[in-house]
Design a protein around this motif. Structure first.
Motif, PDB file in Angstrom:
ATOM      1  N   CYS A  62       0.844  -1.200   0.000  1.00  9.95           N
ATOM      2  CA  CYS A  62       0.000   0.000   0.000  1.00  9.95           C
ATOM      3  C   CYS A  62       0.883   1.254   0.000  1.00  9.95           C
ATOM      4  O   CYS A  62       1.827   1.358   0.788  1.00  9.95           O
ATOM      5  CB  CYS A  62      -0.899  -0.015   1.227  1.00  9.95           C
ATOM      6  SG  CYS A  62      -2.004   1.396   1.348  1.00  9.95           S
ATOM      7  N   LYS A  63       0.565   2.219  -0.871  1.00  9.95           N
ATOM      8  CA  LYS A  63       1.337   3.460  -0.953  1.00  9.95           C
ATOM      9  C   LYS A  63       1.162   4.310   0.300  1.00  9.95           C
ATOM     10  O   LYS A  63       2.005   5.143   0.600  1.00  9.95           O
ATOM     11  CB  LYS A  63       0.885   4.280  -2.162  1.00  9.95           C
ATOM     12  CG  LYS A  63       1.333   3.724  -3.484  1.00  9.95           C
ATOM     13  CD  LYS A  63       0.756   4.551  -4.605  1.00  9.95           C
ATOM     14  CE  LYS A  63       1.834   5.287  -5.321  1.00  9.95           C
ATOM     15  NZ  LYS A  63       1.341   6.063  -6.465  1.00  9.95           N
ATOM     16  N   CYS A  64       0.079   4.100   1.030  1.00 10.18           N
ATOM     17  CA  CYS A  64      -0.219   4.928   2.201  1.00 10.18           C
ATOM     18  C   CYS A  64       0.351   4.325   3.492  1.00 10.18           C
ATOM     19  O   CYS A  64       1.115   4.962   4.189  1.00 10.18           O
ATOM     20  CB  CYS A  64      -1.731   5.117   2.321  1.00 10.18           C
ATOM     21  SG  CYS A  64      -2.231   6.217   3.641  1.00 10.18           S
ATOM     22  N   CYS A  65      -0.027   3.069   3.783  1.00  7.49           N
ATOM     23  CA  CYS A  65       0.346   2.492   5.072  1.00  7.49           C
ATOM     24  C   CYS A  65       1.429   1.416   4.983  1.00  7.49           C
ATOM     25  O   CYS A  65       1.983   1.013   5.998  1.00  7.49           O
ATOM     26  CB  CYS A  65      -0.887   1.908   5.761  1.00  7.49           C
ATOM     27  SG  CYS A  65      -1.593   0.486   4.915  1.00  7.49           S
ATOM     28  N   GLY A  66       1.727   0.920   3.786  1.00 11.30           N
ATOM     29  CA  GLY A  66       2.775  -0.074   3.617  1.00 11.30           C
ATOM     30  C   GLY A  66       2.346  -1.513   3.820  1.00 11.30           C
ATOM     31  O   GLY A  66       3.169  -2.422   3.752  1.00 11.30           O
ATOM     32  N   LYS A  67       1.054  -1.769   4.062  1.00 14.91           N
ATOM     33  CA  LYS A  67       0.574  -3.148   4.212  1.00 14.91           C
ATOM     34  C   LYS A  67       0.622  -3.854   2.859  1.00 14.91           C
ATOM     35  O   LYS A  67       0.490  -3.223   1.820  1.00 14.91           O
ATOM     36  CB  LYS A  67      -0.876  -3.159   4.702  1.00 14.91           C
ATOM     37  CG  LYS A  67      -1.074  -2.718   6.121  1.00 14.91           C
ATOM     38  CD  LYS A  67      -2.541  -2.810   6.477  1.00 14.91           C
ATOM     39  CE  LYS A  67      -2.827  -2.261   7.848  1.00 14.91           C
ATOM     40  NZ  LYS A  67      -4.268  -2.235   8.129  1.00 14.91           N
ATOM     41  N   PRO A  68       0.766  -5.198   2.864  1.00 11.55           N
ATOM     42  CA  PRO A  68       0.714  -5.942   1.598  1.00 11.55           C
ATOM     43  C   PRO A  68      -0.669  -5.809   0.957  1.00 11.55           C
ATOM     44  O   PRO A  68      -1.682  -5.833   1.649  1.00 11.55           O
ATOM     45  CB  PRO A  68       0.974  -7.390   2.010  1.00 11.55           C
ATOM     46  CG  PRO A  68       1.503  -7.339   3.392  1.00 11.55           C
ATOM     47  CD  PRO A  68       1.052  -6.058   4.002  1.00 11.55           C
ATOM     48  N   CYS A  81      -4.520  -0.572   0.015  1.00 14.16           N
ATOM     49  CA  CYS A  81      -5.168  -1.703   0.688  1.00 14.16           C
ATOM     50  C   CYS A  81      -6.648  -1.446   0.940  1.00 14.16           C
ATOM     51  O   CYS A  81      -7.422  -2.376   1.103  1.00 14.16           O
ATOM     52  CB  CYS A  81      -4.448  -2.025   1.993  1.00 14.16           C
ATOM     53  SG  CYS A  81      -4.510  -0.704   3.218  1.00 14.16           S
ATOM     54  N   SER A  82      -7.063  -0.175   0.976  1.00 12.41           N
ATOM     55  CA  SER A  82      -8.468   0.140   1.242  1.00 12.41           C
ATOM     56  C   SER A  82      -8.816   1.504   0.647  1.00 12.41           C
ATOM     57  O   SER A  82      -7.927   2.273   0.263  1.00 12.41           O
ATOM     58  CB  SER A  82      -8.720   0.179   2.756  1.00 12.41           C
ATOM     59  OG  SER A  82      -7.998   1.252   3.332  1.00 12.41           O
ATOM     60  N   ASP A  83     -10.118   1.801   0.610  1.00  8.45           N
ATOM     61  CA  ASP A  83     -10.563   3.111   0.130  1.00  8.45           C
ATOM     62  C   ASP A  83     -10.074   4.226   1.057  1.00  8.45           C
ATOM     63  O   ASP A  83      -9.742   5.313   0.602  1.00  8.45           O
ATOM     64  CB  ASP A  83     -12.089   3.166   0.048  1.00  8.45           C
ATOM     65  CG  ASP A  83     -12.619   2.404  -1.152  1.00  8.45           C
ATOM     66  OD1 ASP A  83     -11.850   2.190  -2.103  1.00  8.45           O
ATOM     67  OD2 ASP A  83     -13.805   2.040  -1.139  1.00  8.45           O
ATOM     68  N   LYS A  84     -10.034   3.940   2.356  1.00  5.98           N
ATOM     69  CA  LYS A  84      -9.574   4.938   3.320  1.00  5.98           C
ATOM     70  C   LYS A  84      -8.128   5.348   3.028  1.00  5.98           C
ATOM     71  O   LYS A  84      -7.808   6.546   2.972  1.00  5.98           O
ATOM     72  CB  LYS A  84      -9.694   4.379   4.732  1.00  5.98           C
ATOM     73  CG  LYS A  84      -9.325   5.349   5.811  1.00  5.98           C
ATOM     74  CD  LYS A  84      -9.498   4.716   7.185  1.00  5.98           C
ATOM     75  CE  LYS A  84      -9.049   5.670   8.263  1.00  5.98           C
ATOM     76  NZ  LYS A  84      -9.128   5.068   9.591  1.00  5.98           N
ATOM     77  N   CYS A  85      -7.253   4.352   2.808  1.00  7.16           N
ATOM     78  CA  CYS A  85      -5.853   4.645   2.489  1.00  7.16           C
ATOM     79  C   CYS A  85      -5.747   5.382   1.155  1.00  7.16           C
ATOM     80  O   CYS A  85      -4.951   6.314   1.013  1.00  7.16           O
ATOM     81  CB  CYS A  85      -5.032   3.361   2.423  1.00  7.16           C
ATOM     82  SG  CYS A  85      -4.486   2.767   4.027  1.00  7.16           S
ATOM     83  N   ARG A  86      -6.540   4.966   0.181  1.00 12.56           N
ATOM     84  CA  ARG A  86      -6.498   5.611  -1.134  1.00 12.56           C
ATOM     85  C   ARG A  86      -6.851   7.087  -1.026  1.00 12.56           C
ATOM     86  O   ARG A  86      -6.141   7.960  -1.535  1.00 12.56           O
ATOM     87  CB  ARG A  86      -7.466   4.911  -2.092  1.00 12.56           C
ATOM     88  CG  ARG A  86      -7.519   5.526  -3.479  1.00 12.56           C
ATOM     89  CD  ARG A  86      -8.484   4.782  -4.383  1.00 12.56           C
ATOM     90  NE  ARG A  86      -9.802   4.611  -3.814  1.00 12.56           N
ATOM     91  CZ  ARG A  86     -10.762   5.536  -3.850  1.00 12.56           C
ATOM     92  NH1 ARG A  86     -10.553   6.693  -4.427  1.00 12.56           N
ATOM     93  NH2 ARG A  86     -11.941   5.296  -3.305  1.00 12.56           N
TER      94      ARG A  86
END
Length: 139
Positions: A62-68, A81-86
Motif C-alpha cells: 500500500c502506498k499509504c500504510c505499507g501493508k501488503p 489496501c483500502s478506500d480509506k488509504c487511497r
C-alpha cells in the motif's frame, strides 16, 4: 452443464485454453465457463487462486500504510489496501493528481476568484451557495 462438459473444461483449462475458446468449442456461454472455472479455482495451469494472490502480494505494498496488497491475476495493479488509504494518500499528495483543464471562475456571492475542474460549478464553497441562493446561513 453436463458432467462431460465439466470434464472437458477442466482438461482444456489445465492446458491454458481461454474461456472464450472453451465456450466456442463446447457450444456454451463464455460466462458459464468463466463462473464454473472461478467457482472451482481453475486459473492458468490450474493453480489455486490463493497461491497466485500470495505470490503477487509479496511484490505490492500500500502506498499509504505499507501493508501488503493482494492482487487479482489479470487485473490492473492495486496500489492501496483500502478506500480509506487511497483517499488519505490522494488528499495528502494533490501535486500527483493529473488535472486536465481548470477553469477560473468568480464566485457570484463573495467575488472570490477560484479554480474549478467541474463544468457546472458556480460557487467557491457551500456557504456562498446558501447565502446567494437562499439569503441565509448554511446551518
Amino acid at each position: 452443464m453436463t458432467d462431460e462438459q465439466k470434464l472437458r473444461i477442466r482438461n482444456l483449462r489445465g492446458n491454458n485454453v481461454g474461456y472464450v475458446r472453451i465456450a466456442r468449442m463446447l457450444g456454451i456461454s463464455e460466462n458459464t465457463v468463466r463462473s464454473y472455472c472461478r467457482r472451482n479455482e481453475m486459473t492458468w495451469n490450474s493453480a489455486p487462486m490463493d497461491e497466485i494472490s500470495n505470490v503477487e502480494t509479496e511484490k505490492h505494498f500500500c502506498k499509504c500504510c505499507g501493508k501488503p496488497v493482494p492482487q487479482n491475476p489479470g487485473r490492473k495493479e492495486k496500489k492501496f489496501c483500502s478506500d480509506k488509504c487511497r483517499m488519505n494518500w490522494w488528499n495528502s499528495h494533490p501535486e500527483s493528481v493529473r488535472r486536465k483543464s481548470a477553469r477560473e471562475i468568480v464566485c457570484p456571492a463573495c467575488g472570490k476568484l477560484f479554480f474549478s475542474y467541474e463544468s457546472g460549478r458556480k460557487y467557491c464553497c457551500h456557504d456562498c451557495y446558501v447565502a446567494d441562493r437562499f439569503g441565509g446561513d448554511s446551518r
